[in-house]
Write a protein that holds these residues in place. Structure first.
Motif: not given
Length: 313
Positions: A114, A151, A153, A159
């Motif tokens: 992330y 992923q 952000l 999240t």
């Protein structure tokens, strides 16, 4: 009499009469450079859980081994890496915050990375390539081994951290010539704040920290924020022109003064302030620690993490 005492103890526990830790933190690396065996990485999980996320990943395997020596974990290091760490939240792509992730990738398990889009782009185009290493991710150069899934952000958006009960909100920080990240970690109604590398707004010529303080001030006043993990890289003697997006004790306390205007000074007394990313040599680390203690006018609970020793907040 014994029955009455037990009843009182149970009642105190049920209504919060005793402080209950909300988070456990395992520092895998605490320094800001030069020692490749001890660079920024912190495993964070809710109390009572072994489902961790890792905030930055400068050092992994050696830090896990130190935690095992301190009896934090009772399973082998490779199993901690594969089973306990559920994902990586990377504040920025400097090597002292990501090299452990790259080096350990062949032995890791499937999980998410992330980060903000620009950080992921650097990982994709500079690290997980077939000329610098191998592409263990789901995007970038072919063939894609797809062990990791990126992923992206977005600032201010909460999240879910996959395979955990934690939720994370990312906030942009200024770190000299690039964007770093602060991660606000939520477990039930409790929070923990981790900041990647950054410097004071006045030196960085921005307002990112002021915006962050405004976001977290209500959590401090409501006693929901259990601690803040923030860097102090240099002692006060370091000139502003060579801070390169880092803090000194003086500048940290200047920013804390700004925070106190939003929370009230009393709300900061005994608040857990975890000092990260201290830079060797040891004489400088000793100096900045002494300066922090001397300049601690708000009465923070200053915490200096030790590699492999668990913290509970």
């Amino acid at each position: 009499m014994r029955f009455k005492l037990i009843t009182v103890l149970l009642l105190l526990l049920s209504v919060g009469g005793f402080a209950q830790g909300a988070f456990k933190i395992v520092p895998l690396g605490v320094l800001g450079g030069i020692d490749e065996s001890n660079m920024s990485a912190y495993m964070v999980a809710p109390a009572g859980s072994n489902n961790y996320i890792c905030m930055d990943a400068g050092t992994l395997h050696y830090g896990i081994e130190q935690a095992i020596k301190n009896k934090v974990f009772t399973i082998p290091a490779e199993q901690v890496l594969k089973k306990y760490i559920k994902g990586y939240f990377i504040s920025h792509p400097h090597l002292d915050h990501i090299s452990g992730l790259i080096i350990n990738s062949p032995d890791d398990s499937t999980k998410n990375i992330y980060a903000f889009a620009d950080c992921i782009n650097t990982i994709k185009t500079h690290y997980f390539t077939w000329t610098s290493w191998a592409n263990f991710a789901n995007e970038g150069e072919a063939p894609q081994l797809k062990k990791y899934t990126y992923q992206v952000l977005k600032p201010g958006e909460e999240t879910d951290a996959a395979n955990t009960t934690l939720k994370v909100t990312a906030f942009p920080l200024s770190h000299s010539n690039l964007t770093s990240t602060a991660f606000l970690i939520k477990s039930n109604n409790n929070y923990l704040l981790y900041l990647g590398d950054t410097g004071p707004d006045e030196v960085e010529k921005g307002h990112n920290l002021q915006a962050l303080w405004q976001a977290i001030a209500p959590l401090i006043k409501n006693h929901q924020l259990k601690g803040m993990m923030i860097e102090v890289s240099f002692p006060d003697e370091q000139p502003d022109k060579t801070l390169f997006g880092h803090f000194t004790p003086k500048w940290l306390m200047t920013e804390m003064t700004g925070l106190s205007k939003l929370t009230g000074a009393d709300a900061l007394k005994n608040f857990n302030l975890v000092i990260t990313h201290v830079k060797p040599p040891q004489v400088n680390i000793n100096k900045l620690k002494a300066q922090l203690k001397a300049e601690n006018k708000f009465g923070f609970n200053l915490v200096f993490p030790v590699q492999g020793k668990e913290l509970d907040f």
